[in-house]
Design an enzyme around this catalytic site. Structure first.
Site, PDB file in Angstrom:
ATOM      1  N   GLY A 117     -22.918 -46.790  26.268  1.00 46.58           N
ATOM      2  CA  GLY A 117     -22.129 -46.765  25.263  1.00 46.58           C
ATOM      3  C   GLY A 117     -23.022 -47.236  24.166  1.00 46.58           C
ATOM      4  N   GLY A 129     -27.078 -37.876  15.876  1.00 44.83           N
ATOM      5  CA  GLY A 129     -25.706 -38.127  15.924  1.00 44.83           C
ATOM      6  C   GLY A 129     -25.179 -38.239  14.514  1.00 44.83           C
ATOM      7  N   SER A 130     -24.040 -38.856  14.644  1.00 46.18           N
ATOM      8  CA  SER A 130     -23.309 -38.989  13.162  1.00 46.18           C
ATOM      9  C   SER A 130     -24.250 -39.857  12.183  1.00 46.18           C
ATOM     10  CB  SER A 130     -22.147 -39.893  13.473  1.00 46.18           C
ATOM     11  OG  SER A 130     -22.146 -41.243  13.559  1.00 46.18           O
ATOM     12  N   GLU A 174     -31.525 -37.485  13.220  1.00 42.45           N
ATOM     13  CA  GLU A 174     -30.980 -36.236  12.785  1.00 42.45           C
ATOM     14  C   GLU A 174     -29.576 -36.406  12.422  1.00 42.45           C
ATOM     15  OE1 GLU A 174     -29.570 -33.142  12.162  1.00 42.45           O
ATOM     16  OE2 GLU A 174     -29.627 -32.872  14.136  1.00 42.45           O
ATOM     17  N   GLY A 185     -25.469 -35.976  10.420  1.00 39.92           N
ATOM     18  CA  GLY A 185     -24.421 -35.036  10.161  1.00 39.92           C
ATOM     19  C   GLY A 185     -24.687 -34.094   9.109  1.00 39.92           C
ATOM     20  N   CYS A 218     -23.810 -29.903  13.790  1.00 39.08           N
ATOM     21  CA  CYS A 218     -23.923 -30.749  12.529  1.00 39.08           C
ATOM     22  C   CYS A 218     -24.275 -29.669  11.468  1.00 39.08           C
ATOM     23  CB  CYS A 218     -25.224 -31.666  12.661  1.00 39.08           C
ATOM     24  SG  CYS A 218     -26.799 -30.771  13.213  1.00 39.08           S
ATOM     25  N   GLU A 225     -17.574 -34.457   6.614  1.00 39.46           N
ATOM     26  CA  GLU A 225     -17.804 -33.535   7.697  1.00 39.46           C
ATOM     27  C   GLU A 225     -16.826 -33.851   8.495  1.00 39.46           C
ATOM     28  OE1 GLU A 225     -21.590 -33.335  10.803  1.00 39.46           O
ATOM     29  OE2 GLU A 225     -20.755 -35.381  10.459  1.00 39.46           O
TER      30      GLU A 225
END
Length: 485
Positions: free
Chosen positions: A201, A221-222, A243, A245, A277, A380
């Site tokens: 996590g 990821g986001s 890298e 959204g 993405c 998004e």
């Protein structure tokens, strides 16, 4: 002979977990997640192993990467089944992941023998040059949506260039996004200690970013999570390649061939349930073609099949979990309340969300019961949702495309490619595709976004040299230099 051994997935010290098939809820395997203490152990082991790996002759490193690519192809059936079942991918998408992952390894193998630096001019009587040296230990944090590619595109080049890697895959795709690579590289002959797979996590991610032995972070990821990763990396004075959204625009000009464009348009928003993405989150269509475009895209969406990709031939599988389903559906419902028309879809059964077309997706839309702006257009969605909005002039198209805080990809459909290039010069993005849709990726191409889509860092091809090495300046004199004192 099987590549994967589930007993290998029980050696970490975090909580027990299950690999779950989103299409059915079936438990595919049991495993243990990583704990923060696993990060410290892995980073220490990786740092010790990396020093010897960096000294290995480049043909030896390259050979491991080539064998890894071969193994991904040899075990395609086994690995592909995991991608289909654990990530909810249709078979075509799983095949694409496997091909691209193998190509990532082959491309990385070529990095091992790229030129290492430059000879520089110097005003002094000396040899002056730069060399690229391994960064050391690279931390890779990869997401659930395209798990194999988005892990190996950092793991493979980092290893090829003489680094060690600690990989944290998303726990929802711990096998196909993590343990698969551990098994592949072990079988390929990668020395022990150089690759550690730690599904876990946010606490594991934070520990990985903060560990002083990890010198570079590669995060996909986001945007929200990326901001936290970037801030923590900055506190520890280490590079973070982010890298993130996107809410990419797909522009359809008045001269577009709609017969040819429909496949492109549908793929742009519905591929892998929109969980990409680069997905086209805003279809901007010239007003003269708008009504026809909406009707034809809605018909296309209605004709697509949605279901269990492991047991049937379908176009879309399930979204990853109920949390993601709830977010998608809430954005669609709130948009409808804001006056947007649901031209297709907008319904779901279990985790299977119908491909959805939202017409009149003006962010300032108002109507009976309106609650304000259209969130599915502005945000998004990360689901199979295609908001469509009309424009009347190219200046308006540019303004609409530039309204988003994201800057990942842009697609333009027109019979005039030169005009598309001129138009794209006015819309800053990291990726541009003319007469193609926004979801494109190749190992030889530099990949990355701007603004809320990332820090402008790049993965792919020669860009990996900048991502995973440091540049050292060296000078050499024949005799010691003399100075005024």
């Amino acid at each position: 002979m099987a590549l994967l051994d589930p007993k290998d997935w029980l050696s970490l010290h975090g909580d027990p977990a299950e690999a779950v098939e989103p299409a059915t809820g079936e438990v595919l395997a049991t495993l243990t997640l990583a704990a923060p203490t696993d990060v410290a152990d892995a980073a220490a082991t990786a740092a010790a192993a990396q020093r010897d790996w960096a000294r290995r002759p480049y043909p030896e490193r390259a050979a491991v990467l080539r064998r890894a690519g071969d193994l991904l192809q040899q075990h395609a059936a086994e690995i592909g089944e995991w991608i289909v079942r654990e990530a909810g991918s249709v078979r075509g998408k799983a095949d694409f992941e496997l091909r691209t992952a193998a190509e990532e390894c082959y491309e990385a193998a070529a990095l091992a023998h790229r030129p290492l630096g430059q000879v520089l001019p110097s005003a002094a009587p000396r040899l002056s040059y730069t060399t690229r040296v391994p960064a050391g230990v690279v931390g890779v944090i990869a997401p659930f949506n395209v798990p194999l590619i988005l892990a190996v595109r950092s793991v493979a080049p980092a290893l090829a260039l003489g680094n060690a890697v600690v990989l944290k895959p998303d726990p929802r795709t711990a096998v196909c996004g993590g343990h698969v690579l551990a098994a592949v590289f072990a079988e390929a002959g990668l020395p022990a200690g150089l690759l550690h797979v730690l599904p876990g996590g946010a606490d594991v991610g934070r520990t990985l970013v903060a560990d002083p032995r990890v010198r570079v972070i590669s995060f996909t990821g986001s945007t929200a999570a990326g901001r936290s990763v970037g801030a923590l990396a900055a506190q520890h004075l280490k590079r973070a390649h982010l890298e993130l959204g996107g809410n990419s625009a797909f522009l359809v000009l008045e001269d577009a061939d709609l017969d040819a464009a429909m496949s492109t348009a549908a793929w742009a928003s519905f591929f892998h349930q929109g969980q990409v993405c680069m997905t086209a989150g805003r279809h901007l269509v010239h007003a003269s073609r708008y009504e026809e475009y909406v009707a034809r895209l809605a018909a296309k969406a209605d004709a697509l099949t949605v279901g269990d990709p492991f047991r049937a031939q379908v176009h879309l599988g399930p979204v990853i979990d109920r949390g993601q389903l709830g977010r998608i559906d809430a954005l669609v419902r709130e948009s409808a309340a804001a006056g947007v028309r649901i031209a297709a879809g907008g319904t779901h059964h279990e985790l299977f969300y119908r491909p959805t077309v939202l017409a009149d997706a003006d962010p300032d839309a108002t109507g009976p019961g309106s609650v304000g702006a259209s969130p599915a257009y502005c945000e998004e969605v990360f689901g199979p949702v295609a908001p469509v909005r009309a424009f009347r002039t190219l200046d308006e198209a540019v303004a609409l495309a530039n309204e988003s805080s994201y800057g990942l990809a842009l697609g333009v459909v027109t019979r005039d490619a030169a005009r598309a290039l001129e138009l794209a010069d006015r819309i800053p993005t990291g990726l541009l595709h003319i007469n193609d849709q926004t979801v494109n990726d190749e190992p030889v191409a530099a990949f990355g976004g701007l603004a809320d889509s990332g820090t402008g860092s790049r993965f792919g091809g020669e860009a990996n040299l900048d991502a995973f090495t440091e540049t050292r300046w060296t000078t050499v004199r024949a005799t010691p230099a003399a100075y005024p004192f």
